[in-house]
Structures are given as C-alpha cells and as structure tokens.
Design a protein around this motif. Sequence first.
Motif, PDB file in Angstrom:
ATOM      1  N   LEU A  71     -73.027 -29.841 -40.245  1.00 19.32           N
ATOM      2  CA  LEU A  71     -74.117 -30.610 -40.828  1.00 19.32           C
ATOM      3  C   LEU A  71     -74.566 -31.647 -39.813  1.00 19.32           C
ATOM      4  N   LEU A  72     -75.772 -32.150 -40.009  1.00 18.64           N
ATOM      5  CA  LEU A  72     -76.263 -33.220 -39.150  1.00 18.64           C
ATOM      6  C   LEU A  72     -75.481 -34.503 -39.408  1.00 18.64           C
TER       7      LEU A  72
ATOM      8  N   MET B 188     -79.253 -30.837 -43.671  1.00 16.63           N
ATOM      9  CA  MET B 188     -79.548 -30.039 -42.485  1.00 16.63           C
ATOM     10  C   MET B 188     -80.899 -30.424 -41.880  1.00 16.63           C
ATOM     11  N   GLY B 189     -81.509 -31.489 -42.415  1.00 13.05           N
ATOM     12  CA  GLY B 189     -82.759 -31.979 -41.863  1.00 13.05           C
ATOM     13  C   GLY B 189     -83.997 -31.276 -42.386  1.00 13.05           C
TER      14      GLY B 189
ATOM     15  N   ASP C 231     -90.316 -28.305 -48.950  1.00 13.40           N
ATOM     16  CA  ASP C 231     -91.337 -27.289 -48.685  1.00 13.40           C
ATOM     17  C   ASP C 231     -90.920 -26.316 -47.577  1.00 13.40           C
ATOM     18  N   ASP C 232     -89.915 -26.677 -46.794  1.00  7.68           N
ATOM     19  CA  ASP C 232     -89.398 -25.743 -45.780  1.00  7.68           C
ATOM     20  C   ASP C 232     -88.690 -24.557 -46.430  1.00  7.68           C
ATOM     21  N   LEU C 233     -88.288 -24.703 -47.686  1.00 11.29           N
ATOM     22  CA  LEU C 233     -87.554 -23.655 -48.381  1.00 11.29           C
ATOM     23  C   LEU C 233     -88.467 -22.625 -49.045  1.00 11.29           C
TER      24      LEU C 233
ATOM     25  N   ARG D  69     -85.390 -23.984 -37.333  1.00 13.08           N
ATOM     26  CA  ARG D  69     -84.512 -23.489 -36.257  1.00 13.08           C
ATOM     27  C   ARG D  69     -83.251 -24.334 -36.143  1.00 13.08           C
ATOM     28  N   ARG D  70     -83.406 -25.654 -36.275  1.00 14.51           N
ATOM     29  CA  ARG D  70     -82.234 -26.528 -36.206  1.00 14.51           C
ATOM     30  C   ARG D  70     -81.298 -26.234 -37.377  1.00 14.51           C
ATOM     31  N   ALA D  71     -81.848 -26.037 -38.576  1.00 18.50           N
ATOM     32  CA  ALA D  71     -81.023 -25.734 -39.740  1.00 18.50           C
ATOM     33  C   ALA D  71     -80.328 -24.383 -39.583  1.00 18.50           C
TER      34      ALA D  71
END
Length: 123
Positions: A82-83, A36-37, A41-43, A71-73
């Motif tokens: 999915l991307l 999902m890009g 660390d975004d998690l 936001r994209r995810a």
Amino acid sequence: MSAPSLVQAVAKRGWLSKMLKPVSNWYINAAGYRQMGLRADDLISEESETVLAALQRLSPKESYDRIYRIRRATQLSLTHKLLPKNEWTTQEEDVPYLRPLIDQIEAEAAEKDALDTLAVVKN
C-alpha cells in the motif's frame, strides 16, 4: 444507462443520512482504493461506449493523472503493498471527475433518442 441510486432518498432524510454515514465511511475504507491512491471514478469500468466517450472528453492532464493512478495501483497490487499513509487519497481529493461527463453523455443520448423518435403531425 446508470445504475439506480438511493442518494437523493437518503439525503432527504437527515436521520437516515446520519445513520448511514458511519457505514459509508467504513465501506470506503474497507474497499481500499484510497489506500492505493485511486479515486472512486477510477473504478468505473471502461467497457461501455458511454464511458469511452466520457474518457475522450477528459482534459489531457486529467487523463494523464487517471492513467498514472491506475498504473501505480496496479504496481502496488502486484507487489502486495500500500502507499504510505501521507499519499493516500483523501476525502477532499476524491471528487467525481468522470461521473458528470457520463451523466452529460447519457442526457445527450436521451435527448437525441427523443428527437429521433419525434412524431410530426400534419394538419
């Protein structure tokens, strides 16, 4: 504070590292955040004061990129898509950008606590 980690113990033992590497790669792919890009660390949850302080220390570009990825995810999750494979986050791109700041803030807090509880002895 940070959760306990076995990274150093595994890194010291080459045989254990070789044994766990395929399991690690499988888990990362099964988690699906790279598809999902997102970066690891975004998690990290934004619920603690330490993480909020680390987010404020990010550069404006890194902060914008983080918000864009999240936001994209979110949009991909809502549409159950999915991307395309060429847009997935690669292992080289998935570098920690927030964890070093969190570690730095925790070290500063520990140092401040140690200095605040310092006992002065007069002779």
